[in-house]
Structures are given as structure tokens and as C-alpha cells.
Design an enzyme around this catalytic site. Structure first.
Site, PDB file in Angstrom:
ATOM      1  N   ILE A 284      51.743  21.066  29.833  1.00 53.80           N
ATOM      2  CA  ILE A 284      50.570  20.254  29.334  1.00 53.80           C
ATOM      3  C   ILE A 284      49.399  21.148  29.266  1.00 53.80           C
ATOM      4  O   ILE A 284      48.657  21.270  28.196  1.00 53.80           O
ATOM      5  CB  ILE A 284      50.269  18.955  29.943  1.00 53.80           C
ATOM      6  CG1 ILE A 284      51.592  18.030  29.926  1.00 53.80           C
ATOM      7  CG2 ILE A 284      48.879  18.307  29.427  1.00 53.80           C
ATOM      8  CD1 ILE A 284      51.143  16.657  30.622  1.00 53.80           C
TER       9      ILE A 284
ATOM     10  N   THR B 254      42.973  14.174  31.979  1.00 48.87           N
ATOM     11  CA  THR B 254      44.004  13.321  31.585  1.00 48.87           C
ATOM     12  C   THR B 254      45.324  13.321  32.496  1.00 48.87           C
ATOM     13  O   THR B 254      46.514  13.492  32.130  1.00 48.87           O
ATOM     14  CB  THR B 254      44.443  13.821  30.253  1.00 48.87           C
ATOM     15  OG1 THR B 254      44.724  15.368  30.267  1.00 48.87           O
ATOM     16  CG2 THR B 254      43.280  13.619  29.032  1.00 48.87           C
ATOM     17  N   SER B 255      45.119  13.785  33.694  1.00 48.04           N
ATOM     18  CA  SER B 255      46.254  14.079  34.491  1.00 48.04           C
ATOM     19  C   SER B 255      46.345  12.824  35.849  1.00 48.04           C
ATOM     20  O   SER B 255      47.125  12.149  35.415  1.00 48.04           O
ATOM     21  CB  SER B 255      45.928  15.208  35.739  1.00 48.04           C
ATOM     22  OG  SER B 255      47.122  15.598  36.137  1.00 48.04           O
ATOM     23  N   ARG B 256      45.715  12.944  36.756  1.00 51.02           N
ATOM     24  CA  ARG B 256      45.714  11.995  37.643  1.00 51.02           C
ATOM     25  C   ARG B 256      44.078  11.446  37.975  1.00 51.02           C
ATOM     26  O   ARG B 256      43.590  12.376  38.347  1.00 51.02           O
ATOM     27  CB  ARG B 256      46.599  12.100  38.903  1.00 51.02           C
ATOM     28  CG  ARG B 256      48.251  12.125  38.458  1.00 51.02           C
ATOM     29  CD  ARG B 256      48.564  10.791  38.598  1.00 51.02           C
ATOM     30  NE  ARG B 256      49.905  10.741  38.128  1.00 51.02           N
ATOM     31  CZ  ARG B 256      50.504  10.838  36.946  1.00 51.02           C
ATOM     32  NH1 ARG B 256      49.877  10.791  35.766  1.00 51.02           N
ATOM     33  NH2 ARG B 256      51.868  10.766  36.748  1.00 51.02           N
TER      34      ARG B 256
ATOM     35  N   GLU C 130      43.182   2.585  38.818  1.00 49.06           N
ATOM     36  CA  GLU C 130      43.715   1.932  37.536  1.00 49.06           C
ATOM     37  C   GLU C 130      44.816   1.073  37.569  1.00 49.06           C
ATOM     38  O   GLU C 130      45.085   0.127  36.592  1.00 49.06           O
ATOM     39  CB  GLU C 130      44.169   3.361  36.445  1.00 49.06           C
ATOM     40  CG  GLU C 130      45.436   3.992  36.993  1.00 49.06           C
ATOM     41  CD  GLU C 130      45.820   4.999  35.810  1.00 49.06           C
ATOM     42  OE1 GLU C 130      46.928   5.022  35.374  1.00 49.06           O
ATOM     43  OE2 GLU C 130      44.933   5.981  35.793  1.00 49.06           O
TER      44      GLU C 130
ATOM     45  N   HIS D 263      45.005   5.435  30.085  1.00 50.47           N
ATOM     46  CA  HIS D 263      46.191   6.025  30.449  1.00 50.47           C
ATOM     47  C   HIS D 263      47.065   6.094  29.080  1.00 50.47           C
ATOM     48  O   HIS D 263      48.114   5.880  29.038  1.00 50.47           O
ATOM     49  CB  HIS D 263      46.955   5.503  31.422  1.00 50.47           C
ATOM     50  CG  HIS D 263      47.934   6.477  32.257  1.00 50.47           C
ATOM     51  ND1 HIS D 263      47.685   6.685  33.524  1.00 50.47           N
ATOM     52  CD2 HIS D 263      48.774   7.297  31.830  1.00 50.47           C
ATOM     53  CE1 HIS D 263      48.396   7.744  34.060  1.00 50.47           C
ATOM     54  NE2 HIS D 263      49.132   8.044  32.895  1.00 50.47           N
TER      55      HIS D 263
ATOM     56  N   PHE E 186      49.631  10.042  26.779  1.00 47.21           N
ATOM     57  CA  PHE E 186      51.215  10.199  26.432  1.00 47.21           C
ATOM     58  C   PHE E 186      51.704   9.346  25.513  1.00 47.21           C
ATOM     59  O   PHE E 186      52.979   9.642  24.982  1.00 47.21           O
ATOM     60  CB  PHE E 186      51.840   9.667  27.944  1.00 47.21           C
ATOM     61  CG  PHE E 186      52.202   8.363  27.883  1.00 47.21           C
ATOM     62  CD1 PHE E 186      53.469   7.621  27.552  1.00 47.21           C
ATOM     63  CD2 PHE E 186      51.310   7.301  28.284  1.00 47.21           C
ATOM     64  CE1 PHE E 186      53.404   6.202  27.536  1.00 47.21           C
ATOM     65  CE2 PHE E 186      51.207   6.138  28.345  1.00 47.21           C
ATOM     66  CZ  PHE E 186      52.432   5.301  28.142  1.00 47.21           C
TER      67      PHE E 186
END
Length: 332
Positions: free
Chosen positions: A155, A232-234, A263, A295, A298
Site C-alpha cells: 500500500i 489509513t493504516s491502523r 473504532e 474504515h 479498502f
């Protein structure tokens, strides 16, 4: 084989039912997330399929093992929510989807950056109200800016290539530099240099002990005043309390997050008619220079297709005593 899905949404059923025609698994979908409160719902299934916010801790795994579950399949890349030691002790195999359309997440990262910068979300709402003024909508050119990328896996690498296409200078930090990216113009350097010299910083690293709160009061203090930060990862990569202070002091001028540390209590649900008691997310929402998506990075047709195909194939391979391909195994 029977598989019980947790945190399942209508789009999960759509894509998994489609590709399950090749396997014929007996699939049951539950919308609730997996945790100690619901694990006893598992009856005669040999596999469970979980997502990013399911709690697969030692207690849950112990019960799964007693109920005969042999496979935990994550339909996502990260596996920090699974107690691997407990799974190993109980002989449960764990698989994941190591990559699924990395371009989907990389492109969403760029979309968040462009939206924050050019304020297209605000312009859209203004025009709908017949307000055609430009006051407050000024942005900046991405061309020539220095973009710092933390983590250059599939990514992060895709994001680097996009930003190079914008004419940006791309600096990156990763424990394992990518020679192909280097030849394309990405400059690998120390984390400290990425933080100090970047106009824009994008997070694409996994969440582990080394990266937990990698963005904190100390690292934020080294950043340029007015930096744009995208995650946009964790969610656990950012200390949210510290980033709020940085927004208040204007050290961070733009924040885009598709992930949030708490979240699991919010994302993937319609809470429009509810009172949300999470004061932290409410504070973040109140900032005009913060963009939050739930989220969603994806969420493309291509990615969902790949997730379903890889997950089902990995389960089938494990059930047949074979080792799945494409690095999907976390624990055999």
C-alpha cells in the site's frame, strides 16, 4: 465445512456467496463482532471468519478450541487482534489476506489528502446552498511538496508512486527499503528525517509494539508547523489525545483518518439516531480541518472480490492439509 462469519455486512455476503459457489462451504453470517459475549454462538463450525475489530483473545480462542474450531480466517491484512500464542497453544491455524488491491487504500489516501487540501467537501455543500463564494477554500499545490511515507509495503509503495506522479518529492522510512521504489525516485531515510522534513506525512505501517503511538507528542514536536497527516493504516499508530493538542496549536494543519483507535464501538454501524458518548471522536469531528472516514479505504469492488477469493481459498487449502499460497498463513 461450516464457517461462521462475524462482523458480517450485506456486501460481505454478496461477495462471499458469489465465490463460495466454487467451494460449497456452509456459511452463516452474524453482524455482531466476535468477543467473549458471543463466542458461545459457535456450535458445529470448523472455521470462523473475522474482521479488523473482532476480539480474538485468549479467552475467545480457548472456547473456540473446545467447540472444535480449527481455523481462524481474517478477511483483512492485519492480525494484531488475534492472540497468536493462544492459537498456537490450542492448535488453531490462522490465515489472513496479506494484500488486496493495495491501490484501493492508496487511492483513498490521496482522495483524503486532496479533499482536505482543496476542500471539495465544503465546496460541494456550499454550491448546494447556492453559495458560490471561494472564501475559505484556498488550498496549496501538491507539486514540489515533500511527502513522507512511513511504511512502504504494497500500500505504501502504491501511494509513493502516485505522489511521484504528482511531482512530489517522496521520502520514506521502512525497515526494509524497496529497491524498485528507490530507482523510481523515493529517498529512504531515517524516521526522524521523514518527520522533520515533510510537508505531508502518510502512515502505511502495521500496528505492533514498535509502531504503537508512533505519532505522539514527542514526534509531533519535530514536525513542520502546518504539516498534513493522513492515516489509513491502523488507529493505534496515533496518540489521539496528542494529535488533538497538535491541531489546537496548529502544528498539524490537516488531519485525515480512515481509522480510529476506538473504532470498534463506532465504525461499520449506523449511529445517526444515537447519542455517541465518545468525547474524543466528537472533538475530532468538531475541527474544520479534520476529515474522518469510517474504515472505507479498502472498500472497492476489486478489493472485496480479492478478499473473498483469497479467504475462501486459504480456508479450503488448510482444510485439505495444504499450505495456502501468497503468504496468507499467519500461523499453521
Amino acid at each position: 465445512m461450516k464457517i461462521l462469519f462475524f462482523s458480517a455486512k450485506p456486501y460481505d455476503k454478496q461477495f462471499f456467496d458469489l465465490y463460495n459457489e466454487d467451494y460449497g462451504f456452509e456459511i452463516e453470517y452474524l453482524e455482531t463482532h466476535l468477543g467473549p459475549h458471543i463466542v458461545n454462538t459457535v456450535q458445529d463450525q470448523q472455521a470462523v471468519c473475522v474482521f479488523v475489530n473482532d476480539k480474538v483473545n485468549a479467552e475467545v480462542i480457548s472456547i473456540l478450541a473446545k467447540k472444535g474450531v480449527k481455523i481462524i480466517a481474517l478477511r483483512c491484512a492485519g492480525f494484531n487482534n488475534v492472540d497468536l500464542d493462544a492459537a498456537r497453544a490450542h492448535g488453531i491455524r490462522v490465515c489472513r489476506v496479506p494484500e488486496y488491491s493495495p491501490q484501493a487504500v492508496a487511492e483513498h489516501t490521496v482522495a483524503m489528502l486532496l479533499t482536505l487540501n482543496r476542500k471539495t467537501h465544503k465546496a460541494y455543500n456550499r454550491v448546494r446552498e447556492q453559495d458560490f463564494s471561494l472564501n475559505g477554500l484556498m488550498g496549496f499545490n501538491l507539486y514540489g511538496k515533500t511527502v513522507g511515507v512511513i511504511g512502504t509495503g504494497k500500500i505504501g509503495g502504491a501511494f509513493c508512486r502516485i505522489m511521484l506522479g504528482f511531482g512530489c518529492k517522496v521520502k520514506a522510512y521502512d525497515l526494509y527499503p524497496n529497491k524498485e521504489l528507490e530507482s523510481s525516485g523515493v529517498v529512504y531515510t531515517a524516521l526522524e528525517d521523514v518527520l522533520v522534513s515533510s510537508d505531508i506525512i502518510s502512515l502505511h505501517c502495521p500496528l505492533n509494539e514498535d509502531t504503537h503511538y508512533i505519532i505522539n507528542e514527542k514526534t509531533i514536536a519535530t514536525m513542520r508547523t502546518g504539516v498534513a497527516l493522513i492515516n489509513t493504516s491502523r488507529g493505534g499508530l496515533i496518540n489521539t489525545a496528542d494529535i488533538i493538542e497538535a491541531l489546537k496549536s496548529k502544528r498539524v494543519a490537516y488531519l485525515g483518518i480512515d481509522v480510529y483507535e476506538q473504532e470498534e464501538k463506532l465504525f461499520f454501524r449506523d449511529l445517526s439516531g444515537s447519542i455517541i458518548d465518545d468525547d474524543v471522536i466528537q472533538r475530532l469531528i468538531s475541527f474544520p480541518n479534520v476529515l474522518i472516514t469510517a474504515h472505507q479505504a479498502f472498500f472497492t469492488q476489486e478489493a472485496l472480490s480479492e478478499i473473498a477469493q483469497i479467504t475462501l481459498k486459504s480456508i479450503n487449502d488448510l482444510a485439505c492439509g495444504q499450505k495456502p499460497e501468497n503468504n496468507s498463513i499467519v500461523l499453521v
